[in-house]
Design a protein around this motif. Sequence first.
Motif, PDB file in Angstrom:
ATOM      1  N   ASP A   6      14.155  75.229  27.890  1.00 51.26           N
ATOM      2  CA  ASP A   6      12.698  75.065  27.808  1.00 51.26           C
ATOM      3  C   ASP A   6      12.253  74.293  26.574  1.00 51.26           C
ATOM      4  N   LYS A   7      12.989  74.531  25.454  1.00 50.18           N
ATOM      5  CA  LYS A   7      12.557  73.898  24.207  1.00 50.18           C
ATOM      6  C   LYS A   7      12.692  72.385  24.235  1.00 50.18           C
ATOM      7  N   ILE A   8      13.703  71.892  24.964  1.00 54.16           N
ATOM      8  CA  ILE A   8      13.969  70.442  24.896  1.00 54.16           C
ATOM      9  C   ILE A   8      13.621  69.714  26.208  1.00 54.16           C
ATOM     10  N   PHE A  16      14.323  62.118  24.740  1.00 58.47           N
ATOM     11  CA  PHE A  16      14.890  62.327  23.404  1.00 58.47           C
ATOM     12  C   PHE A  16      14.891  61.008  22.633  1.00 58.47           C
ATOM     13  N   LEU A  17      14.591  61.077  21.348  1.00 59.88           N
ATOM     14  CA  LEU A  17      14.712  59.896  20.505  1.00 59.88           C
ATOM     15  C   LEU A  17      16.074  59.954  19.803  1.00 59.88           C
ATOM     16  N   ALA A  18      16.922  58.992  20.127  1.00 63.45           N
ATOM     17  CA  ALA A  18      18.286  58.976  19.555  1.00 63.45           C
ATOM     18  C   ALA A  18      18.307  58.179  18.250  1.00 63.45           C
ATOM     19  N   TYR A  19      18.936  58.779  17.232  1.00 64.11           N
ATOM     20  CA  TYR A  19      19.030  58.107  15.924  1.00 64.11           C
ATOM     21  C   TYR A  19      20.363  58.486  15.256  1.00 64.11           C
ATOM     22  N   PHE A  52      14.858  65.212  19.078  1.00 65.80           N
ATOM     23  CA  PHE A  52      15.257  64.172  18.121  1.00 65.80           C
ATOM     24  C   PHE A  52      16.751  64.349  17.866  1.00 65.80           C
ATOM     25  N   ILE A  53      17.517  63.298  18.146  1.00 61.82           N
ATOM     26  CA  ILE A  53      18.985  63.388  18.036  1.00 61.82           C
ATOM     27  C   ILE A  53      19.470  62.708  16.764  1.00 61.82           C
ATOM     28  N   CYS A  54      20.233  63.436  15.956  1.00 65.09           N
ATOM     29  CA  CYS A  54      20.809  62.814  14.761  1.00 65.09           C
ATOM     30  C   CYS A  54      22.083  63.543  14.362  1.00 65.09           C
ATOM     31  N   GLN A  55      22.777  62.961  13.400  1.00 62.52           N
ATOM     32  CA  GLN A  55      23.973  63.597  12.858  1.00 62.52           C
ATOM     33  C   GLN A  55      23.576  64.627  11.786  1.00 62.52           C
ATOM     34  N   ASN A  68       8.534  70.059  10.928  1.00 61.82           N
ATOM     35  CA  ASN A  68       8.737  69.189  12.098  1.00 61.82           C
ATOM     36  C   ASN A  68       8.550  69.961  13.392  1.00 61.82           C
ATOM     37  N   LYS A  69       7.824  69.328  14.324  1.00 59.43           N
ATOM     38  CA  LYS A  69       7.543  70.011  15.596  1.00 59.43           C
ATOM     39  C   LYS A  69       8.549  69.633  16.678  1.00 59.43           C
ATOM     40  N   VAL A  70       9.105  68.421  16.567  1.00 62.36           N
ATOM     41  CA  VAL A  70      10.024  67.975  17.605  1.00 62.36           C
ATOM     42  C   VAL A  70      11.333  68.773  17.505  1.00 62.36           C
TER      43      VAL A  70
END
Length: 251
Positions: A6-8, A16-19, A52-55, A68-70
């Motif tokens: 549900d969260k994502i 999703f924003l990939a970074y 939001f995708i990151c390492q 951050n809300k995302v």
Amino acid sequence: MKANLDKITKNNRALFLAYDHGMEHGPTDFDDESVDPAKILKIADSGYFTGFICQKGIAEKYYDQDKNKVPLIVKLNGKTKLLAEEDPYSPQVCSVEEALNYGASAVGYTLYVGSQYEAKMMKELAEIEEEAEEKGIPAIGWMYPRGKAVAGKEKSKEILAYAARLGLELGLEIIKIPFTTNQETLSWVVKSAGEVKVVLAGGSKIDEGEFLEATKKALEVGVKGLAVGRNVWRAKEPLKMAEKINKIIFG
Ligand code: FBP
């Protein structure tokens, strides 16, 4: 425990924003704006994205669990492009536990389907999936056909569907596959993935109109959304592009 999607996701779809490109490609993908993780996180936090995708390094230094809300999605493995191995291996560099400490709502892992190191990566991903499930968060697989065994067939219907099916067999909640515009291929990929949600990577930056059209076409055959990087943060106006993609995906 069943993983909480549900969260994502929103209405069964995802954006999703990939970074994670700084590790995969080095800073060559970036300009003066996009090189700054804080600026990309601001775009991710605009309300248009469901993740939001990151390492781990960026999660630790930039993601503020209180502000951050995302939702945060931490990539647990990665590699550089410097060795440019024909059969790539992407080692795990972060644990599920550590990702949770940074506030992760989901974890991600790239599996190079068809690489000679496929078995090693399958084992790592299966262990991650088990732990993520215990903790109640979704495991997302970047199911990328790559290596000598699949050379020239990375985006073929048969191989992409095989990669998608592997995601279902391994117990993943969402799989991300390389960008393709072929509806017949995508339709078979979606069927092969069963209950697993399929999202598309954005790929190299292309014409904005063309990208939006491809997104529409992908959704028509059951793709559930995007995990996109360059086609948003390298757009002329990233927020406007994000808004347009959001409208297509969520209506
Ligand atoms: P893009 O939308 O910019 O293609 O990002 C998707 C992504 O999977 C990133 O998460 C990752 O860093 C990169 O593409 C991997 O690219 P490559 O295909 O060169 O391995």
